[in-house]
Design a protein around this motif. Sequence first.
Motif, short mmCIF file in Angstrom:
data_model
loop_
_atom_site.label_atom_id
_atom_site.label_comp_id
_atom_site.label_asym_id
_atom_site.label_seq_id
_atom_site.Cartn_x
_atom_site.Cartn_y
_atom_site.Cartn_z
N ARG A 17 0.84 -1.20 0.00
CA ARG A 17 0.00 0.00 0.00
C ARG A 17 0.87 1.25 0.00
O ARG A 17 2.06 1.18 0.31
CB ARG A 17 -0.96 -0.01 1.19
N ASP A 18 0.28 2.37 -0.31
CA ASP A 18 1.03 3.63 -0.46
C ASP A 18 1.23 4.41 0.83
O ASP A 18 1.70 5.54 0.80
CB ASP A 18 0.37 4.52 -1.51
N HIS A 19 0.86 3.80 1.96
CA HIS A 19 1.02 4.49 3.24
C HIS A 19 1.25 3.47 4.35
O HIS A 19 0.99 2.28 4.18
CB HIS A 19 -0.23 5.32 3.55
N ASP A 20 1.75 3.97 5.46
CA ASP A 20 1.98 3.14 6.63
C ASP A 20 1.87 4.04 7.85
O ASP A 20 2.35 5.18 7.80
CB ASP A 20 3.37 2.48 6.57
N PRO A 21 1.26 3.57 8.93
CA PRO A 21 1.13 4.43 10.11
C PRO A 21 2.47 4.94 10.66
O PRO A 21 2.54 6.01 11.25
CB PRO A 21 0.44 3.53 11.14
N ASP A 22 3.54 4.18 10.45
CA ASP A 22 4.86 4.57 10.95
C ASP A 22 5.63 5.46 9.98
O ASP A 22 6.70 5.96 10.33
CB ASP A 22 5.71 3.32 11.23
N ALA A 23 5.11 5.67 8.79
CA ALA A 23 5.83 6.46 7.78
C ALA A 23 5.41 7.93 7.85
O ALA A 23 4.23 8.24 8.02
CB ALA A 23 5.55 5.91 6.38
N ALA A 24 6.38 8.82 7.70
CA ALA A 24 6.09 10.26 7.70
C ALA A 24 5.47 10.69 6.38
O ALA A 24 4.68 11.62 6.33
CB ALA A 24 7.37 11.05 7.97
N GLY A 25 5.83 9.99 5.30
CA GLY A 25 5.33 10.34 3.97
C GLY A 25 4.76 9.13 3.27
O GLY A 25 4.54 8.08 3.87
N ALA A 26 4.55 9.29 1.97
CA ALA A 26 3.99 8.21 1.16
C ALA A 26 5.01 7.08 0.99
O ALA A 26 6.20 7.33 0.85
CB ALA A 26 3.58 8.75 -0.20
N VAL A 27 4.51 5.86 0.99
CA VAL A 27 5.36 4.69 0.74
C VAL A 27 5.46 4.50 -0.77
O VAL A 27 4.44 4.44 -1.47
CB VAL A 27 4.78 3.44 1.42
N ALA A 28 6.69 4.42 -1.27
CA ALA A 28 6.91 4.25 -2.71
C ALA A 28 7.06 2.78 -3.09
O ALA A 28 6.59 2.36 -4.15
CB ALA A 28 8.16 5.02 -3.14
N GLU A 29 7.73 2.00 -2.24
CA GLU A 29 7.95 0.59 -2.52
C GLU A 29 8.43 -0.12 -1.26
O GLU A 29 8.80 0.52 -0.28
CB GLU A 29 8.95 0.40 -3.66
N LEU A 30 8.43 -1.44 -1.32
CA LEU A 30 8.97 -2.27 -0.25
C LEU A 30 10.01 -3.19 -0.84
O LEU A 30 9.89 -3.63 -1.99
CB LEU A 30 7.86 -3.12 0.40
N ASN A 31 11.02 -3.49 -0.04
CA ASN A 31 12.04 -4.45 -0.43
C ASN A 31 12.04 -5.56 0.63
O ASN A 31 12.40 -5.32 1.77
CB ASN A 31 13.41 -3.77 -0.49
N TYR A 32 11.60 -6.76 0.23
CA TYR A 32 11.54 -7.89 1.15
C TYR A 32 12.80 -8.74 1.02
O TYR A 32 13.23 -9.04 -0.10
CB TYR A 32 10.33 -8.78 0.84
N GLU A 33 13.34 -9.14 2.17
CA GLU A 33 14.47 -10.08 2.21
C GLU A 33 14.10 -11.24 3.12
O GLU A 33 13.48 -11.04 4.16
CB GLU A 33 15.73 -9.38 2.72
N ALA A 34 14.51 -12.44 2.72
CA ALA A 34 14.17 -13.64 3.46
C ALA A 34 15.41 -14.35 3.96
O ALA A 34 16.45 -14.38 3.28
CB ALA A 34 13.38 -14.59 2.57
N HIS A 35 15.30 -14.94 5.12
CA HIS A 35 16.33 -15.83 5.65
C HIS A 35 16.39 -17.06 4.73
O HIS A 35 15.36 -17.45 4.16
CB HIS A 35 15.96 -16.24 7.07
N PRO A 36 17.56 -17.68 4.56
CA PRO A 36 17.64 -18.87 3.70
C PRO A 36 16.68 -20.01 4.09
O PRO A 36 16.30 -20.81 3.25
CB PRO A 36 19.10 -19.33 3.83
N ASP A 37 16.28 -20.06 5.35
CA ASP A 37 15.36 -21.10 5.81
C ASP A 37 13.89 -20.67 5.74
O ASP A 37 13.02 -21.36 6.26
CB ASP A 37 15.68 -21.49 7.26
N ALA A 38 13.60 -19.55 5.11
CA ALA A 38 12.22 -19.04 5.09
C ALA A 38 11.25 -19.99 4.40
O ALA A 38 10.12 -20.16 4.87
CB ALA A 38 12.17 -17.66 4.45
#
Length: 142
Positions: free
Chosen positions: A39-60
């Motif tokens: 989504r384009d917003h988050d309660p913890d963000a001061a401004g608009a969210v542009a994108e997310l970068n997800y990283e996973a543990h090798p055992d995910a």
Amino acid sequence: MTGVRIARITAEPLDVAAHLAAVESPAVGAVTSFVGTVRDHDPDAAGAVAELNYEAHPDAEPALRRIAEAVLGERDGAVAVSHRVGRLAVGDAAVVIAVGTAHRGDAFEVCRDLIETIKRELPIWKQQIESDGTTAWKGIGG
């Protein structure tokens, strides 16, 4: 009918139709699904969210399968679940879940329990990138 049909961590776009098809069978009377999107917003963000970068543990991926198996438990049903990693734009699907059971109550319960357990336990972290370039990392449970 019982079992985890898909439990995948992938950098590829998620296919909702493939997850729904994976849980179909003549014994299924109810299919529920959940699609978690960026989504384009988050309660913890001061401004608009542009994108997310997800990283996973090798055992995910094995952890995702264990979570899905535990949530399904002894219920007669099928689960298909995937979580995407990498850079995701607003609107992209980050998580897809499909659950097929004989009755709707079990399908709803498994689907909800599965996403809540993923949020608490799956070793995946996300970097939230705001439109001004500000970033913040969120870990398991956040």
